[in-house]
Design a protein around this motif. Structure first.
Motif, PDB file in Angstrom:
ATOM      1  N   ARG A  68      -8.165  -5.759  10.765  1.00 53.48           N
ATOM      2  CA  ARG A  68      -6.995  -5.679   9.895  1.00 53.48           C
ATOM      3  C   ARG A  68      -5.829  -5.100  10.676  1.00 53.48           C
ATOM      4  O   ARG A  68      -5.852  -3.938  11.076  1.00 53.48           O
ATOM      5  N   GLN A  69      -4.804  -5.933  10.856  1.00 53.29           N
ATOM      6  CA  GLN A  69      -3.639  -5.475  11.602  1.00 53.29           C
ATOM      7  C   GLN A  69      -2.889  -4.387  10.851  1.00 53.29           C
ATOM      8  O   GLN A  69      -2.162  -3.598  11.449  1.00 53.29           O
ATOM      9  N   HIS A  70      -3.074  -4.336   9.530  1.00 53.02           N
ATOM     10  CA  HIS A  70      -2.364  -3.311   8.758  1.00 53.02           C
ATOM     11  C   HIS A  70      -3.311  -2.164   8.385  1.00 53.02           C
ATOM     12  O   HIS A  70      -3.183  -1.554   7.324  1.00 53.02           O
ATOM     13  N   GLU A  71      -4.257  -1.857   9.266  1.00 49.99           N
ATOM     14  CA  GLU A  71      -5.190  -0.763   9.022  1.00 49.99           C
ATOM     15  C   GLU A  71      -4.453   0.544   8.729  1.00 49.99           C
ATOM     16  O   GLU A  71      -4.882   1.338   7.884  1.00 49.99           O
ATOM     17  N   ALA A  72      -3.338   0.781   9.417  1.00 49.35           N
ATOM     18  CA  ALA A  72      -2.589   2.017   9.195  1.00 49.35           C
ATOM     19  C   ALA A  72      -2.095   2.113   7.752  1.00 49.35           C
ATOM     20  O   ALA A  72      -2.044   3.211   7.183  1.00 49.35           O
ATOM     21  N   ASP A  73      -1.726   0.973   7.146  1.00 48.71           N
ATOM     22  CA  ASP A  73      -1.265   0.992   5.757  1.00 48.71           C
ATOM     23  C   ASP A  73      -2.399   1.364   4.814  1.00 48.71           C
ATOM     24  O   ASP A  73      -2.200   2.100   3.842  1.00 48.71           O
ATOM     25  N   ILE A  74      -3.603   0.844   5.097  1.00 53.25           N
ATOM     26  CA  ILE A  74      -4.766   1.168   4.280  1.00 53.25           C
ATOM     27  C   ILE A  74      -5.067   2.653   4.368  1.00 53.25           C
ATOM     28  O   ILE A  74      -5.300   3.334   3.362  1.00 53.25           O
ATOM     29  N   GLN A  75      -5.039   3.182   5.583  1.00 49.60           N
ATOM     30  CA  GLN A  75      -5.311   4.602   5.775  1.00 49.60           C
ATOM     31  C   GLN A  75      -4.237   5.461   5.112  1.00 49.60           C
ATOM     32  O   GLN A  75      -4.526   6.557   4.628  1.00 49.60           O
ATOM     33  N   LEU A  76      -2.994   4.961   5.095  1.00 45.45           N
ATOM     34  CA  LEU A  76      -1.920   5.694   4.436  1.00 45.45           C
ATOM     35  C   LEU A  76      -2.239   5.879   2.953  1.00 45.45           C
ATOM     36  O   LEU A  76      -2.051   6.971   2.392  1.00 45.45           O
ATOM     37  N   ASP A  95       0.835  -1.203   0.000  1.00 40.65           N
ATOM     38  CA  ASP A  95       0.000   0.000   0.000  1.00 40.65           C
ATOM     39  C   ASP A  95       0.873   1.256   0.000  1.00 40.65           C
ATOM     40  O   ASP A  95       0.558   2.247  -0.665  1.00 40.65           O
ATOM     41  N   ALA A  96       1.967   1.224   0.753  1.00 43.11           N
ATOM     42  CA  ALA A  96       2.867   2.374   0.804  1.00 43.11           C
ATOM     43  C   ALA A  96       3.546   2.597  -0.541  1.00 43.11           C
ATOM     44  O   ALA A  96       3.761   3.745  -0.955  1.00 43.11           O
ATOM     45  N   GLN A  97       3.897   1.510  -1.239  1.00 42.73           N
ATOM     46  CA  GLN A  97       4.524   1.652  -2.548  1.00 42.73           C
ATOM     47  C   GLN A  97       3.579   2.328  -3.535  1.00 42.73           C
ATOM     48  O   GLN A  97       3.976   3.211  -4.309  1.00 42.73           O
ATOM     49  N   ILE A  98       2.313   1.930  -3.495  1.00 42.95           N
ATOM     50  CA  ILE A  98       1.334   2.540  -4.388  1.00 42.95           C
ATOM     51  C   ILE A  98       1.058   3.982  -3.964  1.00 42.95           C
ATOM     52  O   ILE A  98       0.913   4.877  -4.804  1.00 42.95           O
ATOM     53  N   ALA A  99       1.019   4.227  -2.652  1.00 40.79           N
ATOM     54  CA  ALA A  99       0.782   5.585  -2.155  1.00 40.79           C
ATOM     55  C   ALA A  99       1.829   6.557  -2.688  1.00 40.79           C
ATOM     56  O   ALA A  99       1.511   7.707  -3.026  1.00 40.79           O
TER      57      ALA A  99
END
Length: 305
Positions: free
Chosen positions: A260-268, A235-239
């Motif tokens: 989702r443990q990676h909720e922060a990545d989704i929000q990013l 998600d960060a790479q696409i961001a």
């Protein structure tokens, strides 16, 4: 206005509207640009606006209230206006529900992560109602919905339609990967027109397998450029590409029912799109994404290009 679209028997499209403070105050704020850029689309649609407190004040201040008629005023956010909007998203009564939500989010406004703000997005995904959190998303959605209602005289030159110079990201949570494959197969010819396609992890591998089946083993091998999985940083790479304005459209099929443990990545990733609000857009549910792709294809057929 296209009179054919406003017959007495037609139910009005009900749209919830709110903007964070930074998107309200200036004369060229995202809220003002929404009404300026989408004037013809709004006039072609039969809309009843459900507007949260201060956003409606700003609409009057900037002199665009004529495009926000008729409307229902909800309380200020601090008085529960956003909470009421969530309740109207989930309400099944057509007279007390909304069909879509435009929430122009400033990524550095802390109110955008209040529980009611997060619940608003989640319930829109659950109930398959568009959640439009960037200026680009709101303008494009209004234009495509006007097209769906039969208008072909409202098109804006600001809607990007040269897919050969654009990129798209395709992301899906585990439970929705098959949904993504179905959408991609159904709209393959349209997606194939994009200059580049990106995806995270397994979704990218599955989409390349689909492309090989359709285009042949060699031609479809690198149809999508796969990044890392979401939890590993995809998600960060696409961001980053979104922030660099190399990816404009993101189809992100979210499963709202799993922790989702990676909720922060989704929000990013969503935050990146909101940082370039006049450029990027995110679609978060299968039904809405399928409809958007179908209407985008129809829009391209009407393009003089």
């Amino acid at each position: 206005m296209n009179k054919a679209l406003t017959t007495p028997t037609q139910r009005r499209l009900r749209i919830g509207l709110i903007a964070n403070r930074a998107h309200q105050d200036a004369h060229d704020s995202a809220l003002v640009q929404l009404f300026q850029r989408a004037t013809k689309s709004i006039q072609a649609l039969n809309i009843e606006w459900i507007v949260v407190g201060r956003t409606l004040d700003a609409i009057h201040t900037h002199g665009v209230a004529d495009l926000c008629q008729p409307h229902v005023r909800f309380p200020y956010g601090r008085d529960g206006g956003l909470m009421k909007l969530v309740a109207h998203v989930v309400n099944s009564d057509p007279q007390n529900s909304v069909d879509a939500v435009i929430y122009l989010i400033d990524p550095v406004d802390h109110s955008s992560i209040f529980p009611e703000a997060l619940a608003l997005k989640r319930q829109c995904v659950i109930h398959r109602k568009p959640f439009l959190s960037t200026l680009a998303a709101a303008c494009e959605w209004l234009e495509l919905e006007a097209l769906a209602q039969g208008s072909v005289t409202h098109f804006s030159a600001q809607l990007g339609i040269n897919l050969g110079q654009e990129s798209i990201a395709l992301i899906a949570h585990d439970a929705l990967k098959q949904n993504m494959l179905q959408i991609a197969e159904q709209h393959f010819s349209l997606l194939d027109q994009f200059a580049h396609r990106y995806a995270t992890g397994t979704t990218g591998s599955l989409l390349n397998q689909l492309a090989q089946k359709i285009k042949g083993e060699q031609a479809g091998r690198n149809w999508v450029q796969p990044f890392l999985s979401g939890p590993m940083g995809g998600d960060a790479q696409i961001a980053e590409l979104v922030l660099e304005k190399k990816i404009r459209r993101i189809v992100f099929l979210e499963d709202p029912h799993v922790a989702r443990q990676h909720e922060a990545d989704i929000q990013l990733l969503e935050r990146a799109a909101r940082t370039v609000t006049d450029f990027a857009l995110v679609l978060s549910d299968g039904a809405g994404s399928e409809r958007w792709l179908r209407l985008l294809g129809e829009r391209l057929r009407h393009s003089p290009n």
